[in-house]
Design an enzyme around this catalytic site. Structure first.
Site, PDB file in Angstrom:
ATOM      1  N   SER A  39       0.801  -1.225   0.000  1.00  0.00           N
ATOM      2  CA  SER A  39       0.000   0.000   0.000  1.00  0.00           C
ATOM      3  C   SER A  39       0.836   1.277   0.000  1.00  0.00           C
ATOM      4  CB  SER A  39      -0.950   0.020   1.201  1.00  0.00           C
ATOM      5  OG  SER A  39      -0.233   0.168   2.411  1.00  0.00           O
ATOM      6  N   LYS A  93       0.824   4.835   6.913  1.00  0.00           N
ATOM      7  CA  LYS A  93       0.364   5.685   5.816  1.00  0.00           C
ATOM      8  C   LYS A  93       1.077   7.032   5.876  1.00  0.00           C
ATOM      9  CE  LYS A  93      -2.703   2.500   4.863  1.00  0.00           C
ATOM     10  NZ  LYS A  93      -2.514   1.609   3.688  1.00  0.00           N
TER      11      LYS A  93
END
Length: 216
Positions: A39, A93
Site C-alpha cells: 500500500s 500511511k
C-alpha cells in the site's frame, strides 16, 4: 514452587532485566515493523522492516497509549504508524491533511486548501505510473494505476480538529482515510523515516541489501 521461581529469577536475573528493558524501549521509545502489503509502494516495499520513532510526537507511559508529554504534532508528508480502531490493525500511511485542511482528490490529483498539487512523471509501464508528488513543499513518490480505481476521487472534505487525513503512496491499492475515515491523534504511535532491512518476498525472502538503512 516458590523456591524454584526465586532460584530461577536469581539465575536469570540479568536476562530478565534485559528483556524487560527491551520491552519498555520497544513500547515507548523505538520499534521496528515489517510491512506486509504494497500500500506504500514505491516508497515502502513488501518485506521492508521500518524503524518507528515512538517519541516523535509523544512521550508515553510504556505499554499504553497514554501521553505524558506532547513532543510535536504530525505534519504533512510524515509517514506515520497508527493503531486503527476502525480497521482493527496497525497501519502505515502518509499524512496528507492536518487539522483544518480542505482537501479534494480528483483522478488521483490532490488539491489542498485550494492549491492543486504538482506532479512529475518518474516512470511508466503498461499498468502503473510512478510520479513525484509535491505535497506543498514535501516531494515524495506515489504510484497510480493507468485505470483509476473507485477511490481515485473524493469530494472536498475538511479535516476536523484532532484528526488527520492519510493516504497510501500506492494510491489505487491502499486502505486509508478513503475507507477508514480521519485518523484520531491519539491513535498515532510513531513516525518512520528509515528502512532498517528488507527481505524480498518474491525471491525466497533473500535480503535486498540496497534497501538496508535507506531513508524514506
Amino acid at each position: 514452587m516458590k523456591n524454584w521461581l526465586l532460584k530461577s529469577f536469581k539465575d536469570n536475573k540479568g536476562l530478565i532485566i534485559f528483556l524487560l528493558l527491551m520491552s519498555v524501549f520497544r513500547s515507548a521509545v523505538a520499534d521496528w515493523y515489517t510491512v506486509p502489503t504494497g500500500s506504500m509502494k514505491p516508497t515502502i516495499l513488501e518485506g521492508d522492516r521500518i524503524l518507528a520513532n515512538k517519541m516523535a510526537y509523544d512521550v508515553r507511559i510504556p505499554f499504553t497509549h497514554t501521553s505524558l508529554y506532547k513532543m510535536s504534532d504530525p505534519q504533512r508528508g510524515d509517514i506515520i504508524i497508527f493503531e486503527s480502531k476502525v480497521a482493527d490493525e496497525r497501519l502505515i500511511k502518509r499524512v496528507i491533511g492536518v487539522p483544518g485542511d480542505v482537501i479534494e482528490l480528483n483522478k488521483n490529483k490532490l488539491s489542498i486548501n485550494g492549491k492543486s498539487l504538482s506532479y512529475q512523471s518518474i516512470s511508466s509501464n503498461g499498468l502503473v505510473d510512478d510520479k513525484q508528488e509535491n505535497l506543498l513543499g514535501i516531494k515524495h513518490k506515489i504510484r497510480t494505476d493507468k485505470t483509476n480505481s473507485d477511490y481515485a476521487s473524493f469530494d472536498t472534505v475538511t479535516v476536523p480538529n484532532g484528526h488527520y487525513l492519510v493516504l497510501g503512496d500506492n494510491r489505487d491499492h491502499s486502505a486509508d482515510s478513503r475507507m477508514i475515515g480521519f485518523v484520531p491523534r491519539n491513535e498515532i504511535i510513531g513516525r518512520s523515516k528509515q528502512v532498517i532491512m528488507s527481505l524480498n518476498y518474491d525471491n525466497h525472502y533473500l535480503p535486498r541489501s540496497n534497501r538496508f538503512f535507506q531513508d524514506l
